[in-house]
Write an enzyme that holds these catalytic residues in place. Structure first.
Site, PDB file in Angstrom:
ATOM      1  N   CYS A  99       8.443  -8.404  -2.454  1.00 25.85           N
ATOM      2  CA  CYS A  99       9.110  -7.691  -3.518  1.00 25.85           C
ATOM      3  C   CYS A  99      10.638  -7.639  -3.357  1.00 25.85           C
ATOM      4  O   CYS A  99      11.282  -8.651  -3.479  1.00 25.85           O
ATOM      5  CB  CYS A  99       8.498  -6.308  -3.653  1.00 25.85           C
ATOM      6  N   ARG A 133       8.204  -1.144 -15.783  1.00 28.02           N
ATOM      7  CA  ARG A 133       7.818  -1.497 -14.403  1.00 28.02           C
ATOM      8  C   ARG A 133       6.424  -2.126 -14.420  1.00 28.02           C
ATOM      9  O   ARG A 133       5.536  -1.708 -15.196  1.00 28.02           O
ATOM     10  CB  ARG A 133       7.763  -0.264 -13.493  1.00 28.02           C
ATOM     11  N   HIS A 200       2.270  -5.797  -2.368  1.00 28.81           N
ATOM     12  CA  HIS A 200       2.325  -4.718  -1.370  1.00 28.81           C
ATOM     13  C   HIS A 200       0.888  -4.308  -1.074  1.00 28.81           C
ATOM     14  O   HIS A 200      -0.064  -4.952  -1.477  1.00 28.81           O
ATOM     15  CB  HIS A 200       3.030  -3.501  -1.974  1.00 28.81           C
TER      16      HIS A 200
HETATM   17  N1  GLN Z   1      13.826  -2.759  -6.670  1.00 35.76           N
HETATM   18  C1  GLN Z   1      13.052  -3.925  -6.964  1.00 35.76           C
HETATM   19  C2  GLN Z   1      12.365  -3.859  -8.318  1.00 35.76           C
HETATM   20  O1  GLN Z   1      12.253  -2.855  -8.847  1.00 35.76           O
HETATM   21  C3  GLN Z   1      11.998  -4.148  -5.864  1.00 35.76           C
HETATM   22  C4  GLN Z   1      10.975  -3.057  -5.841  1.00 35.76           C
HETATM   23  C5  GLN Z   1      10.030  -3.179  -4.630  1.00 35.76           C
HETATM   24  O2  GLN Z   1      10.369  -3.694  -3.565  1.00 35.76           O
HETATM   25  N2  GLN Z   1       8.824  -2.660  -4.772  1.00 35.76           N
HETATM   26  O3  GLN Z   1      11.916  -4.828  -8.811  1.00 35.76           O
END
Ligand code: GLN
Length: 248
Positions: A99, A133, A200
């Protein structure tokens, strides 16, 4: 100190800042699976400002982080880590990047507010945050010849949409979830010794076959191709459980 034939070294980039959604589990999995093959497993923590021991590392891990944490590490990554990281990977070390870490190994990560954090361009990808998101379970049909089962399972939570350039190839295709950008059905990236992903969870405990893929790739320079088989029945049961849940 020269790399001893029976040591296996994991380098953890920014453990204090880039470590969310259970990413630490990837470190534990790599160390344990090396130990269970009688390697002396060592962990080197590589926070901001230090590069000590990077030439001894077999696998680097670069975890995820919110925009705030990425803003705190990208300059150090360019100024201090990039040269030894490129040398280490050119010498056969591997990188697993998840990520936010995955995004900063590319050309850049642009936040939802339009702020652009330059990456180190080690992989031919660029990332721009979208309004929504991408959150939830992910199942990937992976393009890796040496893994069984051919699926990877995990959890994603990101605003970034990542697009691959010609030099990078996808880690696989999403069966469930958004993956790189919610458009082209790709997930992650494979280029040189870098494996990038949005998974993750943490990733490796439920995908022991991917952990072994990375360990094998890192041992290739020692002309070691075989890894003793381990009893992964618990790990694979957890993996299968995610697959079954998605089928319901
Ligand atoms: N900040 C980055 C995004 O929002 C990565 C987020 C993360 O590592 N989960 O895409």
């Amino acid at each position: 100190m020269a790399r001893h034939q029976k040591t296996f070294t994991v380098g953890w980039l920014y453990p204090d800042l880039m470590n969310i959604y259970g990413d630490r589990g990837n470190i534990l999995t790599l160390l344990k699976r090396a130990e269970w093959r009688d390697y002396e497993a060592r962990l080197i923590e590589l926070g901001r400002g230090t590069t000590k021991g990077m030439d001894e590392v077999d696998i680097f891990f670069f975890g995820g982080g919110q925009d705030r944490e990425q803003a705190l590490v990208y300059e150090d990554l360019i100024e201090h880590k990039q040269p030894p990281l490129e040398r280490a990977v050119a010498a056969g070390a591997q990188i697993l990047a998840v990520c936010g870490g995955y995004q900063l190994l590319g050309h850049y990560y642009q936040t939802g507010e339009g702020e652009r954090f330059p990456g180190i361009g080690m992989i031919d990808v660029r990332t721009e945050a979208g309004k929504r998101r991408f959150i939830g379970d992910v199942i990937v049909d992976a393009d890796l010849a040496d893994i069984t089962p051919p699926t990877l399972v995990g959890f994603e939570n990101h605003s970034g949409r990542t697009f691959l350039g010609p030099e990078a190839k996808p880690l696989g295709r999403v069966r469930t979830g958004f993956g790189n950008n919610g458009e082209d059905h790709t997930e992650g990236c494979l280029q040189g010794g870098v494996l990038g992903t949005y998974l993750h969870g943490s990733l490796l405990p439920k995908n022991p076959h991917l952990a072994d893929h990375l360990i094998r790739a890192a041992l290739r320079r020692r002309a070691i191709t075989d890894l003793a088989a381990l009893d992964d029945s618990t790990e694979i049961a957890a993996h299968e459980n995610i697959l079954a849940r998605a089928r319901r």
